[in-house]
Write an enzyme that holds these catalytic residues in place. Sequence first.
Site, PDB file in Angstrom:
ATOM      1  N   PRO A   1      -5.883  -5.683  -7.340  1.00 18.46           N
ATOM      2  CA  PRO A   1      -5.012  -4.966  -6.503  1.00 18.46           C
ATOM      3  C   PRO A   1      -4.023  -5.808  -6.897  1.00 18.46           C
ATOM      4  O   PRO A   1      -3.747  -7.315  -7.072  1.00 18.46           O
ATOM      5  CB  PRO A   1      -5.246  -5.369  -5.724  1.00 18.46           C
ATOM      6  CG  PRO A   1      -6.336  -6.712  -5.362  1.00 18.46           C
ATOM      7  CD  PRO A   1      -7.227  -6.496  -6.538  1.00 18.46           C
ATOM      8  N   CYS A   2      -3.037  -4.879  -7.478  1.00 20.73           N
ATOM      9  CA  CYS A   2      -0.894  -5.741  -8.092  1.00 20.73           C
ATOM     10  C   CYS A   2       0.027  -5.374  -6.523  1.00 20.73           C
ATOM     11  O   CYS A   2       0.886  -6.188  -6.849  1.00 20.73           O
ATOM     12  CB  CYS A   2      -1.497  -5.062  -8.878  1.00 20.73           C
ATOM     13  SG  CYS A   2      -0.667  -2.799  -8.132  1.00 20.73           S
ATOM     14  N   GLN A   3      -1.023  -4.947  -5.802  1.00 21.16           N
ATOM     15  CA  GLN A   3       0.171  -5.203  -4.317  1.00 21.16           C
ATOM     16  C   GLN A   3       0.203  -6.120  -4.466  1.00 21.16           C
ATOM     17  O   GLN A   3      -0.113  -7.698  -3.423  1.00 21.16           O
ATOM     18  CB  GLN A   3      -1.262  -4.242  -3.573  1.00 21.16           C
ATOM     19  CG  GLN A   3      -0.777  -2.820  -2.734  1.00 21.16           C
ATOM     20  CD  GLN A   3      -2.659  -3.097  -3.367  1.00 21.16           C
ATOM     21  OE1 GLN A   3      -2.933  -3.538  -4.361  1.00 21.16           O
ATOM     22  NE2 GLN A   3      -2.906  -1.293  -3.729  1.00 21.16           N
ATOM     23  N   GLY A   4       1.962  -6.710  -4.013  1.00 26.09           N
ATOM     24  CA  GLY A   4       2.500  -7.988  -3.823  1.00 26.09           C
ATOM     25  C   GLY A   4       2.490  -9.135  -4.851  1.00 26.09           C
ATOM     26  O   GLY A   4       3.220  -9.805  -4.889  1.00 26.09           O
TER      27      GLY A   4
END
Length: 415
Positions: A75-78
């Site tokens: 995941p790339c979130q954040g």
Amino acid sequence: MNIIDLFAGCGGFSHGFKMAGYNSILAIEKDLWASQTYSFNNPNVSVITEDITTLDPGDLKISVSDVDGIIGGPPCQGFSLSGNRDQKDPRNSLFVDFVRFVKFFSPKFFVMENVLGILSMKTKSRQYVKDIIAEEFSNVGYKVCVIILNACDYGVPQSRQRVFFIGLKSDRPLNQQILTPPSKVIESEYTSLEEAISDLPVIEAGEGGEVQDYPVAPRNKYQENMRKGSTCVYNHVAMRHTQRLVDRFAAIKFGQSVKHVSEEHSQRKRGDANSISGKVFSQNNMRPYPYKPCPTVAASFQSNFIHPFYNRNFTAREGARIQSFPDTYIFQGKRTTMSWEKHLSQYQQIGNAVPPLLAQALAERISWYFENINLINDSNVSIKRMVQRSFMSQLNLENNVNVRQDDNYDKVHSF
């Protein structure tokens, strides 16, 4: 070839590789419900429901020689595990665990999936994230190319662009055109939303059941493909809606969303049904055109879309069809969750997944690469001629698919 799947989710990426003849031997997914879905549909695969940051690959009891490939979508979130670090620097994110596993197992290849925005993302020091990713893999002995694929080019009834970082050991030839799977359909023959879901039971808001009979025979090749081996429909339950919401849906035409409705049907403030909400999200309650591929199905698709013909949101099964999951793939966990619930709902699992048909096309291309490695090494063989020659060998002619040969040269990058 054997693969392991990191950040495996419900298993869409793995399932596509499985359809291409690969053997999944391990999956790691920290979310309980997504992990349960993966296990339910892949009973012979070892699934570890743990945070990957806590795992030592040396403790997994898998021989390095048994791993041919590693796939996954960190995941790339954040992009951060620490508040004081550069949030957009992938070296501060779960990406480093993907690199860590690649370094340990030293596979023949890896494929890392992410959203399109990662290609333009920069760190505080103005470095491109994609360049840092390539550098980190180079440090562990891999060359990387980046390709952008749209799912609808591979038979998926959805316009969904995603980025794939493909890595090969540094002593292998790396050619972007050769690693890009050929499109399997021309634009005029894309699978439409209506073609994907029109054979499912007709239900209104609040109706349906976890197990239902098919009401009609398959109406097209896509439906035949999705129904192979399945005797009934699972996960086809429509959410309950208030009459106010049903009336709003009825006012929305093809291609429109909640932002197009009159004041009478506008969103109301939470707790005050007489006051119009000042916040209107244009992506909410969109009624897609039925005779085109559906727009991108994201993790929030339960509220993003309404059915093209009925005044309700999509069911989980309809979302699964749009993502090209076969009907035999059954989703576990709750259909939806409240904001305070920590696990991934069926809708979120489906929306987060790599469409299996897209993954299959990519997996087949990687297989083709290794089967033809000697030709690829031959500098006397024209790359363009080899790419065009391979298009026909990659096709499943029994499915009467069509090839587009002229668009695979502008969607690749290498490092």
